[in-house]
Design a protein around this motif. Structure first.
Motif: not given
Length: 207
Positions: A60-83
Motif C-alpha cells: 500500500h502507498f501510504i503517501g508522499a513525504l518531502v524531506l530536506v537534508g543531506e542523505d548522510k545527515s542524522q536530521e531531516l526536516k519535514i517540508v510536507d507530510g508532517q500530519q
C-alpha cells in the motif's frame, strides 16, 4: 539543491538512525477523526484472511513525504507530510501499548526502540519525530514510557487533537473493534488477538 525520490517502507523510514524534525513554520497538528479513520482503513484493508485463517498482505502507498537534508545527515526536516508522519507515529505507539497489555514486552520494546526512539552517536536517547517548537505534549503524554498524566492534560486545541487521534487508534486496536473488522477470524482468546496484532505490525510496519 538536488532533489531525489525514493520509495521507502515504514520500516526503512523509521528504523534508521534518523531524526525527523517538524520545522517551526509548519501548521499545527489538525487531522480530523475522518482523516485518522481513512489511514486506519488503509491499514486494515491490506490484510486478507483466507478460509484457512492464513494471512495475506497487500502493498500500500501510504503517501508522499518531502524531506530536506543531506542523505548522510542524522536530521531531516519535514517540508510536507508532517500530519501523516505524526499520525503514523501515534499509531505505532498505540500498537506498542496494545502489545504491553497482552504482556508481549519483547515485541513491544522492539517496536518502541526501532520506530519511536533511538540513540545518537553519543549514546543519548532521542525521539525519531521531533518538533522545533516547544510543544512537548506528543512526547510527554504519548511517546514517553514513564508519564505524569496529571501534568499532561491537553491545554490547546492541537494537544486535544493529538490525544483524540491516539485514543481513536488505540481503541481501533482493541480486541472488540478488531473482531468487528475481521469477522471471519475469531478473536476469542489472547493468542488469536496477539496473532492479529502481529499481522498488523508485520503488514504495516515491519515488512
Amino acid at each position: 539543491m538536488e532533489l531525489h525520490a525514493y520509495t521507502k517502507t515504514i520500516d526503512e523510514l523509521f528504523s534508521v538512525n534518523k531524526k525527523y524534525i517538524v520545522p517551526r513554520f509548519q501548521i499545527e497538528y489538525s487531522w480530523s477523526t475522518d482523516e485518522v479513520n481513512e489511514l486506519w482503513e488503509d491499514i486494515i484493508s491490506n490484510i486478507e484472511i483466507t478460509d484457512n485463517h492464513e494471512f495475506h498482505h497487500q502493498e500500500h502507498f501510504i503517501g508522499a513525504l518531502v524531506l530536506v537534508g543531506e542523505d548522510k545527515s542524522q536530521e531531516l526536516k519535514i517540508v510536507d507530510g508532517q500530519q501523516r508522519l505524526t499520525t503514523l507515529t501515534i499509531f505505532i505507539y498505540a500498537l506498542y501499548e496494545r502489545f504491553i497489555t497482552i504482556e508481549n514486552t519483547t515485541l513491544a520494546e522492539a517496536i518502541y526502540n526501532n520506530f519511536i526512539a533511538g540513540k545518537d552517536s553519543d549514546g543519548e536517547d532521542y525521539f525519531k519525530l521531533q518538533n522545533e517548537s516547544y510543544k512537548p505534549f506528543l512526547q510527554t503524554r504519548i511517546q514517553y514510557l514513564e508519564k505524569e498524566s496529571e501534568k499532561n492534560e491537553p491545554k490547546t486545541e492541537e494537544e486535544e487533537t493529538l490525544l483524540k487521534s491516539y485514543n481513536q487508534l488505540y481503541n481501533n486496536l482493541s480486541r472488540q473493534k478488531l473482531s468487528e473488522v475481521f469477522t471471519t477470524f475469531k478473536i476469542d482468546n489472547t493468542s488469536n488477538y496477539e496473532r492479529l496484532l502481529k499481522e498488523i505490525n508485520f503488514c504495516f510496519i515491519s515488512r
